[in-house]
Structure formats: C-alpha cells, structure tokens
Write a protein that holds these residues in place. Structure first.
Motif, short mmCIF file in Angstrom:
data_model
loop_
_atom_site.label_atom_id
_atom_site.label_comp_id
_atom_site.label_asym_id
_atom_site.label_seq_id
_atom_site.Cartn_x
_atom_site.Cartn_y
_atom_site.Cartn_z
N ALA A 82 0.83 -1.21 0.00
CA ALA A 82 0.00 0.00 0.00
C ALA A 82 0.86 1.26 0.00
N ASP A 83 1.95 1.23 0.81
CA ASP A 83 2.85 2.39 0.85
C ASP A 83 3.52 2.61 -0.50
N ARG A 84 3.92 1.51 -1.15
CA ARG A 84 4.57 1.64 -2.46
C ARG A 84 3.61 2.18 -3.52
N LEU A 85 2.36 1.72 -3.49
CA LEU A 85 1.36 2.22 -4.44
C LEU A 85 1.09 3.70 -4.19
N ARG A 86 1.01 4.09 -2.91
CA ARG A 86 0.76 5.49 -2.57
C ARG A 86 1.92 6.37 -3.04
N GLN A 87 3.14 5.89 -2.82
CA GLN A 87 4.32 6.64 -3.23
C GLN A 87 4.39 6.78 -4.75
N ARG A 88 4.13 5.67 -5.46
CA ARG A 88 4.18 5.71 -6.92
C ARG A 88 3.09 6.61 -7.48
N GLY A 89 1.89 6.54 -6.90
CA GLY A 89 0.81 7.40 -7.36
C GLY A 89 1.11 8.87 -7.15
N ALA A 90 1.68 9.20 -6.00
CA ALA A 90 2.03 10.59 -5.72
C ALA A 90 3.09 11.09 -6.69
#
Length: 268
Positions: free
Chosen positions: A232-240
């Motif tokens: 979830a953290d990686r998806l949030r970081q990539r999306g940002a």
C-alpha cells in the motif's frame, strides 16, 4: 574549543583508549588500555556507538535497525557549486531507479544511496565514480562508507550512582536525516555539564532520554516514508510521484517526511 578547554585547566590524554568504568557513590574509576586507571568525580562518556563505557555499565540500546543497506558518499563541490538545498530523489534513473538523498555541507555534498542488501551496497561502494557521476556530475568523491540505519536509545543515560553520563552516540543512534545525531550530541554534552554543575544528574537522564526518543520517532518516520515497506505504501508513493508534476499537494506529500531542512525541493 580545545584551546579554551586547556586554558580552563582541562587535560587531554591522547592515544589512551578507555576500556571501562567503575562508578561508586563518591566517584568513578576509569580503566584505560594497558592496565592504567584514573579517578574522577563524574564521567561524561561520548565514546561513540561501540561505547566501552556503556558496555561496562551493562546498559543496552533498545530500538530497531533497518533491513536495508545504504552507501554514503562525501563529494567535494564542483567548479560551479550547486544551490545548497536538501534534495531527495525517488527512483533516480542514474542509479537504476534507487532512492538517493543529497545533503549539502560546507564545501561539498553527502550522497545517501539506498540499496537492496549488503552485497548490492558493497558493489556500489566499490564503484562510486561509476554512479556518482550520474547523480552529481563533476563532483569528486572524498569519502565512502556503508551502513544500516539504527533507531536505538540507551535504556538509561546515567548509572545507578549518578556518576557516569552517556552522551552522543554512546547514548543513542539515529538515521542521518536532519543531522540529529550530531546536533543532539552537542546538546547532550552541554546538558551533561550543566547537570553535573547543578548536582541534578537525574534530570539529565530524564530530559535527554525523552529528547532522544523524540528524535528516534522523527527519524523513524522519515525512514518509513522512504522505504515504503508495504504494498500500500509503495502504491501510494508511486501514485504521488505520477501526480506530482500536475498536482502540487502530491509533491508536498512526497517531501513531507522529516528528512531534514531545508524542505525546498524534491525530484520525481
């Protein structure tokens, strides 16, 4: 500082490693290499992360160590120095998509490269010229090291008799974000001297240990932000990162962790 210390009557014993201490209610015996010793009313121990004084007191460090290895490199300024601002690169293309933190200091920069494991860190440490040029072109490497981030604090900063005070990295280990280790170590030293002079060593243990845990939590938040351990953290970081060029709040979030001042710029 050394001159002022000597003018005040202080004496420096060079090449005399301390091997341990024996505190009593009325003083401390300091043991040194070769079997020698000296006596003091109090000892302020700033003998680093492998502190012989802390070990001899039986005081453990509590906390965590990151599972990710880092390479840290110091480089000298190029002929045309860059603007002095802390910059964090997410997935920098010059190092195969790895994270890079750039921190300026007088006359140069520190480069922190996040690696996957010990072997990868060793490979990058052995070939700094090959990848530093892709991050900071035209800068000369002056120093290289490898390490893991530690977030650890001594269980006590003083002994039972209030004769020995731990300071700096003898008392706490932080990731390097915001130069918390050096800055808090300086405050430790001043507070330790004041505590001894005021006869209130107990307040030193309470106040400086609380400050160390506060620094630990802040550095831990920065570590968690950059490591993005969960999916979830990686998806949030990539999306940002994808949104940041078009939506400013996404860029602000990417740079919101307490990596250290100045918080001016982030690369996506």
């Amino acid at each position: 500082m050394r001159r002022a210390y000597e003018e005040a009557g202080g004496r420096i014993a060079w090449s005399t490693p301390v091997t341990g201490v024996d505190p009593w209610p009325d003083g401390v015996r300091v043991r040194v290499a070769g079997g020698g010793e000296t006596r003091a009313a109090h000892v302020i121990a700033a003998d680093g992360p492998r502190s012989a004084v802390r070990r001899s007191l039986g005081t453990p460090l509590t906390g965590t160590t990151s599972g990710t290895d880092f390479v840290v490199v110091d480089v000298a300024d190029a002929a045309r120095p860059l603007p002095p601002e802390r910059v964090f690169h997410y997935r920098h293309p010059g190092v195969g998509g790895r994270n890079v933190l750039l921190v300026p200091f007088r006359g140069g920069w520190r480069v922190d490269l996040q690696c996957a494991d010990e072997k990868e860190a060793a490979d990058f440490a052995d070939d700094t010229a090959g990848w530093v040029a892709g991050v900071l072109p035209g800068h000369e490497v002056t120093w290289v090291s490898r390490y893991r981030f530690h977030q650890r604090v001594a269980e006590r900063f003083v002994d039972d008799h209030h004769r020995v005070l731990l300071a700096g990295e003898a008392a706490h280990l932080f990731p390097p974000f915001g130069a918390r280790g050096m800055n808090s170590g300086i405050v430790d030293a001043v507070a330790a001297v004041d505590a001894v002079a005021d006869g209130d060593v107990g307040s030193y243990d309470r106040d400086r240990r609380a400050a160390a845990w506060q620094n630990c939590r802040a550095a831990g938040a920065a570590c968690a932000h950059l490591l993005a351990r969960t999916r979830a953290d990686r998806l949030r970081q990539r999306g940002a990162a994808l949104l940041a060029p078009f939506w400013e709040p996404a860029g602000r979030w990417l740079d919101s962790a307490p990596f250290g001042p100045p918080l001016r710029k982030v690369r996506y």
